[in-house]
Structure formats: structure tokens, C-alpha cells
Design a protein around this motif. Sequence first.
Motif, PDB file in Angstrom:
ATOM      1  N   TYR A  30      10.827  21.236  -8.458  1.00  0.00           N
ATOM      2  CA  TYR A  30      11.676  20.601  -7.442  1.00  0.00           C
ATOM      3  C   TYR A  30      11.573  19.078  -7.510  1.00  0.00           C
ATOM      4  O   TYR A  30      12.572  18.365  -7.351  1.00  0.00           O
ATOM      5  CB  TYR A  30      11.295  21.104  -6.054  1.00  0.00           C
ATOM      6  CG  TYR A  30      11.833  22.473  -5.745  1.00  0.00           C
ATOM      7  CD1 TYR A  30      13.205  22.683  -5.638  1.00  0.00           C
ATOM      8  CD2 TYR A  30      10.983  23.551  -5.555  1.00  0.00           C
ATOM      9  CE1 TYR A  30      13.711  23.945  -5.354  1.00  0.00           C
ATOM     10  CE2 TYR A  30      11.481  24.815  -5.276  1.00  0.00           C
ATOM     11  CZ  TYR A  30      12.849  25.002  -5.170  1.00  0.00           C
ATOM     12  OH  TYR A  30      13.357  26.253  -4.892  1.00  0.00           O
ATOM     13  N   LEU A  31      10.359  18.576  -7.744  1.00  0.00           N
ATOM     14  CA  LEU A  31      10.213  17.129  -7.918  1.00  0.00           C
ATOM     15  C   LEU A  31      11.002  16.634  -9.118  1.00  0.00           C
ATOM     16  O   LEU A  31      11.624  15.563  -9.075  1.00  0.00           O
ATOM     17  CB  LEU A  31       8.737  16.773  -8.083  1.00  0.00           C
ATOM     18  CG  LEU A  31       7.851  16.887  -6.838  1.00  0.00           C
ATOM     19  CD1 LEU A  31       6.393  16.599  -7.205  1.00  0.00           C
ATOM     20  CD2 LEU A  31       8.315  15.922  -5.751  1.00  0.00           C
ATOM     21  N   MET A  35      13.914  13.838  -9.176  1.00  0.00           N
ATOM     22  CA  MET A  35      13.899  12.695 -10.094  1.00  0.00           C
ATOM     23  C   MET A  35      15.151  12.681 -10.951  1.00  0.00           C
ATOM     24  O   MET A  35      15.672  11.603 -11.288  1.00  0.00           O
ATOM     25  CB  MET A  35      12.639  12.759 -10.964  1.00  0.00           C
ATOM     26  CG  MET A  35      11.362  12.393 -10.214  1.00  0.00           C
ATOM     27  SD  MET A  35       9.905  12.239 -11.258  1.00  0.00           S
ATOM     28  CE  MET A  35       9.517  13.949 -11.542  1.00  0.00           C
ATOM     29  N   LEU A  36      15.645  13.840 -11.300  1.00  0.00           N
ATOM     30  CA  LEU A  36      16.915  13.894 -12.027  1.00  0.00           C
ATOM     31  C   LEU A  36      18.047  13.330 -11.172  1.00  0.00           C
ATOM     32  O   LEU A  36      18.898  12.574 -11.670  1.00  0.00           O
ATOM     33  CB  LEU A  36      17.227  15.337 -12.423  1.00  0.00           C
ATOM     34  CG  LEU A  36      16.623  15.874 -13.710  1.00  0.00           C
ATOM     35  CD1 LEU A  36      16.999  17.322 -13.901  1.00  0.00           C
ATOM     36  CD2 LEU A  36      17.103  15.059 -14.905  1.00  0.00           C
ATOM     37  N   LEU A 167      15.614   9.288 -16.544  1.00  0.00           N
ATOM     38  CA  LEU A 167      16.196  10.518 -17.093  1.00  0.00           C
ATOM     39  C   LEU A 167      15.378  11.047 -18.264  1.00  0.00           C
ATOM     40  O   LEU A 167      15.064  12.241 -18.341  1.00  0.00           O
ATOM     41  CB  LEU A 167      17.648  10.249 -17.522  1.00  0.00           C
ATOM     42  CG  LEU A 167      18.392  11.434 -18.136  1.00  0.00           C
ATOM     43  CD1 LEU A 167      18.531  12.558 -17.119  1.00  0.00           C
ATOM     44  CD2 LEU A 167      19.759  11.002 -18.647  1.00  0.00           C
ATOM     45  N   ILE A 168      14.986  10.146 -19.158  1.00  0.00           N
ATOM     46  CA  ILE A 168      14.214  10.573 -20.334  1.00  0.00           C
ATOM     47  C   ILE A 168      12.849  11.106 -19.915  1.00  0.00           C
ATOM     48  O   ILE A 168      12.394  12.175 -20.368  1.00  0.00           O
ATOM     49  CB  ILE A 168      14.069   9.404 -21.323  1.00  0.00           C
ATOM     50  CG1 ILE A 168      15.439   9.057 -21.920  1.00  0.00           C
ATOM     51  CG2 ILE A 168      13.078   9.759 -22.431  1.00  0.00           C
ATOM     52  CD1 ILE A 168      15.433   7.805 -22.773  1.00  0.00           C
ATOM     53  N   HIS A 169      12.162  10.379 -19.021  1.00  0.00           N
ATOM     54  CA  HIS A 169      10.848  10.839 -18.572  1.00  0.00           C
ATOM     55  C   HIS A 169      10.943  12.192 -17.873  1.00  0.00           C
ATOM     56  O   HIS A 169      10.092  13.068 -18.069  1.00  0.00           O
ATOM     57  CB  HIS A 169      10.240   9.806 -17.616  1.00  0.00           C
ATOM     58  CG  HIS A 169       9.884   8.511 -18.283  1.00  0.00           C
ATOM     59  ND1 HIS A 169       9.447   8.438 -19.583  1.00  0.00           N
ATOM     60  CD2 HIS A 169       9.924   7.216 -17.832  1.00  0.00           C
ATOM     61  CE1 HIS A 169       9.212   7.185 -19.909  1.00  0.00           C
ATOM     62  NE2 HIS A 169       9.502   6.409 -18.864  1.00  0.00           N
ATOM     63  N   LEU A 369       7.602   9.641  -6.047  1.00  0.00           N
ATOM     64  CA  LEU A 369       7.746  10.994  -6.589  1.00  0.00           C
ATOM     65  C   LEU A 369       6.799  11.237  -7.748  1.00  0.00           C
ATOM     66  O   LEU A 369       6.169  12.293  -7.852  1.00  0.00           O
ATOM     67  CB  LEU A 369       9.192  11.226  -7.030  1.00  0.00           C
ATOM     68  CG  LEU A 369      10.250  11.271  -5.927  1.00  0.00           C
ATOM     69  CD1 LEU A 369      11.649  11.333  -6.544  1.00  0.00           C
ATOM     70  CD2 LEU A 369      10.039  12.482  -5.032  1.00  0.00           C
ATOM     71  N   ILE A 370       6.673  10.245  -8.614  1.00  0.00           N
ATOM     72  CA  ILE A 370       5.836  10.437  -9.799  1.00  0.00           C
ATOM     73  C   ILE A 370       4.364  10.465  -9.404  1.00  0.00           C
ATOM     74  O   ILE A 370       3.543  11.129 -10.061  1.00  0.00           O
ATOM     75  CB  ILE A 370       6.101   9.338 -10.853  1.00  0.00           C
ATOM     76  CG1 ILE A 370       5.702   9.850 -12.256  1.00  0.00           C
ATOM     77  CG2 ILE A 370       5.383   8.062 -10.536  1.00  0.00           C
ATOM     78  CD1 ILE A 370       6.562  10.959 -12.764  1.00  0.00           C
ATOM     79  N   CYS A 371       3.993   9.787  -8.326  1.00  0.00           N
ATOM     80  CA  CYS A 371       2.608   9.858  -7.839  1.00  0.00           C
ATOM     81  C   CYS A 371       2.300  11.254  -7.306  1.00  0.00           C
ATOM     82  O   CYS A 371       1.227  11.813  -7.579  1.00  0.00           O
ATOM     83  CB  CYS A 371       2.384   8.808  -6.753  1.00  0.00           C
ATOM     84  SG  CYS A 371       2.302   7.112  -7.381  1.00  0.00           S
ATOM     85  N   VAL A 372       3.244  11.814  -6.537  1.00  0.00           N
ATOM     86  CA  VAL A 372       3.046  13.187  -6.056  1.00  0.00           C
ATOM     87  C   VAL A 372       2.966  14.147  -7.235  1.00  0.00           C
ATOM     88  O   VAL A 372       2.121  15.055  -7.273  1.00  0.00           O
ATOM     89  CB  VAL A 372       4.180  13.580  -5.097  1.00  0.00           C
ATOM     90  CG1 VAL A 372       4.041  15.033  -4.662  1.00  0.00           C
ATOM     91  CG2 VAL A 372       4.197  12.667  -3.880  1.00  0.00           C
TER      92      VAL A 372
END
Length: 855
Positions: A30-31, A35-36, A167-169, A369-372
Motif C-alpha cells: 500500500y505504501l 508512492m506511485l 517512480l523508478i525507486h 512514506l519512505i521512512c515508514v
Amino acid sequence: MFTLAEVASFNDIQPTYRILKPWWDVFMDYLAVVMLMVAIFAGTMQLTKDQVVCLPVLQSTVNSKAQPVTSGNSDFSSVEPTTGQGEASPMRTVSLGSAPPVTPGVPLSTAASSQYPPTEWGQEVKKEKKDLGRKTNLDFQQYVFVNQMCYHLALPWYSKYFPYLVLIHTIILIVSSNFWFKYPKTCSKIEHFVSILGKCFESPWTTKALSETACEDSEENKQRLTGAQSLSKYVSTSSDEGSPSASTPMITKSGFKFSADKPMIEVPSVTILDKKDGEQAKALFEKVRKFRAHVEDSDLIYKLYVGQTVIKTVKFIFILGYTANFVNTISFEHTCQPKVEHLIGYTQFECTHNMAYMLKKLLISYISLICVYGFICFYTLFWLFRIPLKEYSFEKVREESSFSDIPDVKNDFAFLLHMVDQYDQLYSKRFGVFLSEVSENKLRQISLNHEWTFEKLRQHVSRNAQDKQELHLFMLSGVPNAVFELSELEVLKLELIPEAKIPVKVSQMTSLRELHLCHCPAKVEETAFSFLRERLKCLHVKFTDVAEIPTWVYLLRNLCELYLIGNLNSENNKMIGLESLRELKHLKLLHVKSNLTKIPPNITDVAPHLTKLVIHNDGTKLVVLNSLKKMTNVAELELQNCELERIPHAIFSLSNLQELDLKSNSIRTIEEIISFQHLKRLTCLKLWHNKIVSIPPSITHVKNLESLYLSNNKLESLPVAVFSLQKLRCLDVSYNSIASIPQEIGMLQNLQHFHITGNKVDVLPKQLFKCVKLRTLSLGQNCITSLPDKVGHLLQLTHLELKGNCLDRLPATLGQCQLLRKGGLVVEDHLFDTLPSEVKEVLNQDTSIPFANGI
């Protein structure tokens, strides 16, 4: 640009795989979707709204003494510098309130001159403007050009490529999360596992097995509450739930034990398992067995999952490491020096980025988001290494169910079950039912009982050679319960039934006296064993290894006959001892067909009461025979195919021996036969299928001999000494090289059976027909040219074999042999036709007619 649906397809997996996705994988998915959406939203805004607006920066300072010229209807004023050829000029304030709009293709100076009348000051301004900048008609294009140049030069690269990087990540993270579902070497195993797991979960047999377990638990609890004191008196090791080895005498069960004397609890069937469901369940057991053997050999799935989790964690650290540095680089204002002064006339511009505020907020959201996401990755690693995921124990399931034999699993199989537990532990519990051999045996028993009903078993009951009711069951998964309802059955044969169990119901078979276990290590409940111990008289056990002999066999105290057929020697040719035979106090006959090098010492345990010992070797030389001396009560001894070269001396100590059979050995000489004179009770001597070339004269000392078998040897003559045995009733010298029958044969007045088939006899002595008690006369496959008429003196003759000789006719005196019938006359058809018709009529009579008339 990708659409959301196209990008989200990277994160799409088969719905059935969701049982292998724990909460952290689902949350990370879901994360990844969020991010997408951030990447696609930022990319869309960048493509449609993103722009930079730039204005030139004058290189001279503003003249503080310049007086602004205002107009009455002016809205605002602007300070315009005057420059020319790179030199600074005084600042002038120009009113812009009524200034005409700038139109493409029209120079700004031309538009201004057309609005105001020419004055002295205007002429001066016009003159000054003529010296400023470069005269061109591309003012608007110049601004567009500067905006684009400054977009690429002044803006930080992260502001321009932020959506694409996100997007790439995100795609990399999604691929890392689901790579184990796509990799061919793991995908096939996972697909197979999920398929089997779903079928096991929905199988009616799973529901039935667990429901019966619940019923058993409730019944056991009830028994504990109501009869705890009396239970200890009836506790036994009887149960069909355990899975002991084949060598254990009783079936044991860990935990609660059923009573041996009380009737077992009948658990009602909660669900009805039809034949189709039973077949599907049996197929599932086989699939689970093969899948386990295939998956437990490697840990590729586990390593791949750990690897992709490590990759996601490293990716998180990398993203967070460089992204945090770019938060402060995104700003609304930027200074741009495009180095295009030769085209525009200005060296520095002040630019504004209209998407700066939005991009900064999106970047902060993305970092959050990336930290979560990273925190969940660390938690996943902690879970992966906190407990050994390559081992899975069904201890809890074993405690909650009656299937105490569910094995623990390892490697990829264990890891997959750990993942399933994060989804729902009920899956593993229901899956464990198909790992239990007890469960599989229960299923087989139910299917077996459906197939083999009482009526079907009655149809398979037959009469054997001893005129006993016999039932032979071959290659079944177990013993049908209906078998034990055949109360009149006398002989039960169980062959190639690896999971045979004899329950308490065997006590209903009151006529059972003989049991055959052919490669069938049967397990017996204690109460059933008590019944067999009292009633069973004859037991046949055929095995491959001595360990397959059930130990309860050695405890059947009323057993009279025991037949052991199988391998009793190990590979290094050392004797494997049987269990103690001391309990077999009534054993009279012991038949061992094996590959012995010596007689098992435990056989001496039954020596005091053993009357018949039979040892059939497979060609292995029997060397040590000293233990035979202890078997003084043996009346019949058979040592067949033991590669004996002489008659063992230990035999001469068996004072009660009545019959000796040394068939199929390598005996060449029998000079020791004189020692048989000490065996006063010896009446039958069988030395057939050996290599004996002569009979010693000392045979006359064995005066009590009544039967002598010397067929299939290498005899060339019969010594006169043989015919001095006045008690001889049966003489068999078939298939030798004897050329003549001595006339002294007439001395055997008690001879009833004479076999000399397959020799070289050409003449029958007349004295042969003085043996008037002859009933069987076998003269086939010789060179006899005529049959004397005195054959009619043999009034008790019932069997006459003449086939394979050189006869041209049969004597009519055959009609005087009152008991001889055509069925007992073995001769060619054309010779039978030479008999007179009245003789043929006599021979064709029914054998029952004379007896009927006599009655």
C-alpha cells in the motif's frame, strides 16, 4: 507517461498468493501504491504546470536622485535603467499606467513613441533608447528563450527529476517485494504449495478429521471428570491412533490410553465422506508427501525472501541518504546567468519556479512514506532472524489433536508455513492433517470399509486343501473391519498389507485358528492379542528382514505351528538372532525357510517340546549343526537345500527321530547310514535330489525303515541289502540310472509303493509280482518291452504307470486288478486300445460301484 494502472501491474499478484503475504508485505504494498500516486501526480503537474518566469537584472544601481514622472491615471511606476554598450546611465522613472500592451513583432520603443507626442525630453529618451541593448524584433521570443534556459540551468536537478526518481525507486521496491513470486525456480514451488494448501483447507477429510478430534477430546474430558479413579485400572496400550514401529507388540498412543477391557468409545461421524472425497483426499496425501520431499531439500525460497528484504532495506537507506539533502534546495526564487548576453544583452536574471512549493511538500511526503517503509523493512529483518524460520514445529497442533505423529518440517517447507501463519494459523493446522500417517491410515481405513463390505468378503471366502474356510486379502491398504465379523472363518491370509491392524473385534472370529502374515507387519491391540494368544494355533510369517517379524509373535503361548519365511542373515553373513522363543511352550512344529549358516540358538528354547523342525535354505551352506543334539524330542527333521555333503553326525543323537528328510543337498556318499541303527524309531529316510552314487550294504542295520526315498540321484544299481528291509512299504528310486531290478525284490512282502520311473530298466522280474500288497507301481520312462501277465496278481493295485516305454500291447490280466481304474492307469491311448473290450469296461467302471455293492 505511464498510467497508474500500468505501473500498478508491477505490484499485482495472483489472489491465491495473498496467503503468503504477511501484514508488513501488505502494508508495504500500500505504501508503494501511495508512492506511485505521488510520483504520477508530481509528474503530471510537472508536465502540465511546471514553468520558470525570469526577468533581467540591471547591472547598475538605481539613481536615488532621479525624479519619477507620474501620470494622473497611472496605476504603478517602474524604474527603467538606461544602459548602452555596457556603460551605466542615470535611472529614470517611467510611468506604466497607460503604457500600451506589448505585442509580438512590434518593438517596445516603437510602441512607446506612438503613444506620446515628441517632446524634447522624449527625443532625448528616444535617443538614449537607441543606444541601449540591441535592436531586435524578438523581445517575446527572447523571454521564452531565457525561461527555458534558466529552467535547465538555474533549477536544481532534483526539482526537475523528482517525479521520475520516485517512480523508478518505487518500481524497484515493488519488484523487490514480489520477485520471489515471479522467479521461475521459486514460483513453481510457491504455486504448487498454494494449490495444495487450498485443497487441504477445503477438503472434507480435513473437516472430518478435526471434528472427530474435537469429539474425542470432549469424550476424554468427560471420562476424566466422571471416571478418573476407575480409569487407571483399565488403562492399556491399545489404540489405533499411535504409529509405533513394526516390531512393537502392541499399538501404543501417547497421552490418553484406551481401556483394554472396556469397549472403546465410538466417535460419531460428523461428516459423511463419500467415495469421491475419499479419493481426492488420498491424492492429496500423495501430493503432500511428494511436495515435502521436493521442497525440504533446499532453502532457496527463504534465501530469496531474505535477499529481497535486504535489498529493500539498502534501497531505503540510499534513498533517504541523498533525498534529505535536497529538501532545502527546492525554492521559489532562483538567480540565473545563462551566458547568452550576446543574444539578449543581459547577463543575470531573477527567476521564479511556480511548482517549488508543491514539489517541496511532495518531497517531504515522500520522505515520510519512505521512512515508514524503511521502518517496516527493519522489522521484517528482525522477524526473519529472530527465530529459525527454516524449522517449523507442529507441537501445538499435536497437542490439540489426536495426530501426535505430525512431523516437524524444515527449509523452504518450514518457511512457507511460517509465512502462512502470519496470514491465518488455521491453514497450517488443517495442512498438518495431511502430514500425519495416522490421519492417512484413518482415511484408508474408511475408504477400505466402504469398498470391502461384509457381503463382498463372504464371496471371497473359499475352502482350502484342508477343507477349511479361508480368506486371502492381497495388497490392500489395511484390514477391512468387516473381516472380523466372519465368525466361521478358520484361516486368514494377509499379504502385502503394510498397515495391517488387528483390533479388538478379532475376538468375534471364534473359529480362527490359522493366520498368515506375508510381508505384513501387523499391529495388534492388547485385547486382540489376548484373544490370539489363547486361540491361535498356526502362524505363517513371511518377511524380508527379521525386524519385520512382530514381537507379539514370540508371546503366543498356545501356538503349535510357526512358519518363518525370510532373510535371517545380514550382509556380513553374521547371524541375526530371533527373539526368545521361551514363551512358545506348546510349539510342536517350527518351519524356517531362510539362508542360515547355523541353526539359530534360540530354537533350543523350544527343544523340550518341539517335535518337528524344518529348515529350508536357499542354497546357503549350513555349517554348524551342534545345537541339533539338544532337540532330543524331535520326531521329524528336514534339512533341505542346505548344501550338506554328508549326513550330519548330530542327527545320530536324536533318539526319538522318526523321519529324516535331507532333500536337495550335495550328499555323495551315505556310509554313515550304519549309525542310523541307533535310531530305533526311524521309519522314513528321504535322501532324494542328491548326488548319491551307491547304497552301502550297511543299510540292512536300519531294520525299522518303512519308507526309503532315493530318487533323483546317480544310482546305477540296487544292492541286495535294500531288499532285506522287511518292513519297507515305500521304495522310490526314480530318475536314476538303474538298469535292472534284482529278483530279491520279491522279499519285500510289505511293499506297497514302488517307484522306478526314469531309469533304464528293460525287463521286469517275475518276483516283482510276488509283492501282492503293491498299490502304486511306477514304471514309466524306462525301456520295458513287455508287461508280464502276472501283473494280474496285484489285486490291490490302484496306480500303474507305464507311459514312456517300448510296449506294444497290454496283458488282458489287467482286468484282474480289481481296484485299478482307467484314471490310475498311465499309458498311451493306443496301448489302452489293445486291451479286450471287457477289460476296458472293467477299467472304465466307477470306483464307487464296488463299494456301493458291498454296502
